[in-house]
Write an enzyme that holds these catalytic residues in place. Structure first.
Site, PDB file in Angstrom:
ATOM      1  N   CYS A  96       5.424   5.651  -6.770  1.00 37.55           N
ATOM      2  CA  CYS A  96       4.332   5.418  -7.711  1.00 37.55           C
ATOM      3  C   CYS A  96       4.279   6.433  -8.849  1.00 37.55           C
ATOM      4  CB  CYS A  96       3.002   5.448  -6.964  1.00 37.55           C
ATOM      5  SG  CYS A  96       2.619   7.062  -6.233  1.00 37.55           S
ATOM      6  N   GLU A 134       2.442  -1.870  -1.971  1.00 35.44           N
ATOM      7  CA  GLU A 134       1.312  -1.004  -2.297  1.00 35.44           C
ATOM      8  C   GLU A 134       1.713  -0.033  -3.390  1.00 35.44           C
ATOM      9  OE1 GLU A 134      -0.964   2.919  -1.517  1.00 35.44           O
ATOM     10  OE2 GLU A 134       1.170   2.439  -1.658  1.00 35.44           O
ATOM     11  N   ARG A 185     -10.329   6.159  -2.352  1.00 36.36           N
ATOM     12  CA  ARG A 185      -8.916   6.005  -2.688  1.00 36.36           C
ATOM     13  C   ARG A 185      -8.634   4.553  -3.087  1.00 36.36           C
ATOM     14  NH1 ARG A 185      -4.879   9.450  -1.455  1.00 36.36           N
ATOM     15  NH2 ARG A 185      -2.727   8.756  -1.598  1.00 36.36           N
ATOM     16  N   ARG A 187      -6.162   1.686  -4.502  1.00 36.89           N
ATOM     17  CA  ARG A 187      -4.745   1.355  -4.603  1.00 36.89           C
ATOM     18  C   ARG A 187      -4.595  -0.149  -4.849  1.00 36.89           C
ATOM     19  NH1 ARG A 187      -4.427   5.997  -5.253  1.00 36.89           N
ATOM     20  NH2 ARG A 187      -3.005   7.514  -4.331  1.00 36.89           N
TER      21      ARG A 187
END
Length: 450
Positions: A96, A134, A185, A187
């Site tokens: 990422c 993800e 968090r 994502r």
């Protein structure tokens, strides 16, 4: 063919299903796999991981601790598709950094960004039933062509390539704090199957707070800095407080509040708090004739417009000597960089850094943790029996929803690095349940056609 009775929250589906096989790419410590396996176990579906790919040595160590009878493959770019066994689902948290706000955000210009095309290669050649991917939230807006666009070009390319392979694709940004994990968090989760696009809406919200995952009675810090902080504040007063010189506000403790760099007077404290806010105003950039930046140096004449005192110059120089302030020229944009322009008047600025001190924040046990990233985790502290200490690795695992039997025998530093880059297991589990619902329908259709 084995018979499974797949008990799902949407009803009872009985079908014939072979052993469900999957591959785990860019595996890290195996968080996506863990969530997927937990979902399958809940449904009574037996699984087998036929390939794991990960290149970070201490991540590989953790994978081997938890899956001692399996081999871990290295660089996926060096694994030919023909060497990969057939499988049903591809799991992958492709790197990422190329899309992250913490990185340079080069996207597909970055080698790590192009690793998505390794996912595409394998999906194209192996044609599994589906996939779960993800990535960071920043992927959604990366390389946006217009403010009116819903998503950026990078995500558009990814979705177009997945759909071109025949998959029905859906994606959504989900927050861990809604899935029973006390961490903020966000994502993006990208899913797809040949039959239909998985539904990623209306998950049941479950909340938790930090106190539910904290251990008790662990050794607390006895460092000089921590003892200095505790000499000015009680542990309860520290909850939710950040320790940094970059921002003002009631939730920040500054170095001058604890006289960390030297004794300061009440007047000096008041001035530093005022300068901290004033230097962020855009009017100073107009006066300098440069592009505004957050936290500009101000000349003594600029300072006198909002704080005029007979001893101002002496006080400024004293604070420079103690290193609460620094003298610097305003920075002008040169390409993508900021460079001090010595043709402009020199000014005074707060000596500030994102991670200046041993303790960046003391977490409030009645709230949730901020987004945990590798470079920050060692600076997050929690209260424990009258003192404060760093998060334990077990607490770190709990903040990502890993089960208690998960093995994590690594150093504290390596553990923080691995945790900062892992996934939230309960979110993966719930996403996987939605994808597996479609799998169960496929199995049912295949059984009826057999």
């Amino acid at each position: 063919m084995l018979k499974y009775c797949i008990s799902l929250f949407w009803g009872e589906i009985v079908g014939k299903a072979k052993l469900l096989k999957f591959i785990d790419l860019f595996a890290g410590i195996g968080g996506i796999r863990k969530g997927f396996e937990l979902a399958c176990a809940e449904l009574g579906v037996e699984t087998e991981c036929v390939l794991t790919s990960e290149i970070k040595p201490y991540a590989v160590d953790v994978l081997k601790q938890n899956h001692p009878n399996e081999n871990v493959n290295g660089d996926i770019t060096k694994i030919e598709t023909s060497k990969i066994p057939d499988f049903d689902f591809l799991l992958g948290g492709f790197p990422c950094q190329a899309f992250s706000a913490a990185g340079k955000r080069l996207g597909f210009e970055d080698t790590r960004g192009t690793l998505f095309f390794e996912v595409e290669r394998i999906l194209r050649d192996k044609k599994p039933r589906g996939f779960i991917l993800e990535n960071v939230e920043g992927l959604v807006n990366h390389d946006k062509q217009s403010p009116k666009d819903k998503i950026g070009k990078t995500l558009s390319v990814i979705l177009e390539h997945l759909e071109a392979l025949g998959y029905k694709v859906n994606w959504r940004v989900l927050n861990a704090k809604d899935f029973g994990v006390p961490q903020d968090r966000k994502r993006i989760y990208i899913t797809g199957t040949f039959l239909e696009a998985p539904n990623l809406q209306e998950f049941k919200v479950k909340n938790a707070c930090l106190s539910e995952i904290l251990e008790r009675g662990l050794p607390v810090s006895n460092s000089k800095f921590v003892n200095l902080v505790l000499s000015h504040y009680s542990v309860d007063q520290l909850y939710g407080m950040s320790i940094k010189d970059k921002r003002g506000g009631k939730n920040n403790i500054h170095s001058w509040d604890i006289d960390y760099k030297g004794k300061t007077t009440k007047q000096e404290k008041q001035f530093l708090n005022l300068l901290l806010k004033e230097r962020r105003k855009k009017k100073w950039a107009l006066e300098y004739g440069i592009d505004w930046m957050d936290g500009m140096p101000l000349t003594i004449d600029m300072i006198r417009t909002f704080y005029d005192a007979d001893n101002l110059e002496k006080m400024l120089e004293d604070l420079v000597a103690k290193k609460y302030l620094k003298k610097e020229y305003p920075k002008r944009k040169v390409g993508n960089k900021r460079v001090q322009d010595d043709s402009l008047p020199i000014g005074y600025n707060i000596v500030a850094g994102k991670m200046s001190y041993e303790v960046a924040k003391v977490l409030d046990p009645n709230r949730i943790a901020p987004t945990l990233v590798a470079m920050d985790m060692e600076h997050l502290f929690v209260g424990d029996e009258g003192g404060i200490r760093k998060l334990s690795l077990r607490e770190g695992l709990r903040l990502f929803g890993y089960p208690e039997d998960f093995k994590f025998d690594v150093s504290l530093q390596d553990g923080y690095d691995l945790l900062g880059n892992t996934v939230v297991v309960p979110v993966i589990k719930q996403v996987a349940l939605r994808v597996l619902k479609i799998f169960s329908l496929e199995v049912k259709n295949e059984s009826e056609c057999a």
